[in-house]
Design an enzyme around this catalytic site. Sequence first.
Site, short mmCIF file in Angstrom:
data_model
loop_
_atom_site.label_atom_id
_atom_site.label_comp_id
_atom_site.label_asym_id
_atom_site.label_seq_id
_atom_site.Cartn_x
_atom_site.Cartn_y
_atom_site.Cartn_z
CG HIS A 62 -0.31 0.00 2.29
ND1 HIS A 62 0.53 -0.70 2.90
CD2 HIS A 62 -0.63 1.12 3.44
CE1 HIS A 62 0.79 -0.37 4.28
NE2 HIS A 62 0.22 0.81 4.62
CG ASP A 66 4.89 2.62 7.24
OD1 ASP A 66 4.20 3.06 6.24
OD2 ASP A 66 4.68 2.23 8.38
CG HIS A 142 -4.06 -0.33 6.55
ND1 HIS A 142 -3.68 -0.27 7.76
CD2 HIS A 142 -2.86 0.48 5.99
CE1 HIS A 142 -2.72 0.57 7.96
NE2 HIS A 142 -2.16 0.79 6.91
CG ASP A 212 0.52 -1.37 7.57
OD1 ASP A 212 1.87 -2.15 8.00
OD2 ASP A 212 0.83 -0.10 7.61
CG HIS A 270 3.69 -2.45 10.75
ND1 HIS A 270 3.02 -1.66 11.12
CD2 HIS A 270 4.32 -1.46 9.53
CE1 HIS A 270 2.92 -0.32 10.46
NE2 HIS A 270 3.63 -0.41 9.34
ZN ZN Z 1 -0.01 1.60 6.75
#
Ligand code: ZN
Length: 305
Positions: A62, A66, A142, A212, A270
């Site tokens: 995505h 980061d 997400h 994520d 993460h």
């Molecule tokens: Zn994210």
Amino acid sequence: MGIRVKILGSNSAAPAHRRHHTAQLLNIEGKYYLMDCGEGTQLQLKRFHIKAQRINHIFISHLHGDHYLGLMGLLSTMHLMGRTKKLDLYGPKGLSEIITMQLKYSETVFNYPINFVEVDTKVSKVIHEDDFVKVISIPLNHRIPCSGYLFQEKKKNRRLIKDLLPPNLSIRNITKLKHGEDIVNEEGKVVFKNEEMTMPPKKSFSYAFCSDTKYDETIVPIIKKVDMLYHEATFLEEHADRAARTFHSTAKEAATIALKAEVGKLLLGHFSIRYKELKPIEDEAKTVFEESYLAIEGEEFVLDF
Ligand SMILES: [Zn+2]
């Protein structure tokens, strides 16, 4: 040789505590697949002596910084180092526009073609297939469109028992044996039975990368019984409110998904910058799912036997 997962980075939000942003390198039968490309990924590749030019497929989950802000740097270095080989780049809508715009304003034309593959983050389907592996998208839950990626090794060839092979066996017949066929003579009579000349193929492994996501059981059928699952575990349960608000998961939630999906091993990553020590994240996950491990950068997790 199975699947080898090298962790290049596993921190969320900002680099901290000597931890870098998300990136992982998969080595499947000597082929490299990069998953996510956070800031500093090309430096991490150098640090771990990995040749970036061997990467032909990059999968971006995505467009939060980061997970992809290292991409332009890596692509530029590939160009400067003389790459001419095509690169397949998978990611959500908008990625090709971002790259194209940066090239436009720097008046740069890469020496190599990039094949952009836009991933529909709402459906699970095969997005890549080659001789060794099939890659299937995993819709994640997400704040912005986000996709995980499931790597499934294809069925492998039967293994030849070299001592039993007659000399001068033709390549065609060797291929037949590898594919499980008997060898027949011109009259159609079986000369060599496959099961006497070969052993069963090595196991085919699977690996799921779920970058994520908030806790969401809808992914369970897609990742059912994978040999290894990477699932984000940004927070501890004590920060579950924050996890829910930011569409992230806790270590316990990641472990619950692993348990429900009956996976082999769970990799946690993460990590929030609020945690200097990561052991509590592993400990929390282990209370639900024993085979839980921290995705620490520099470590390699191997699926083979
Ligand atoms: Zn994210």
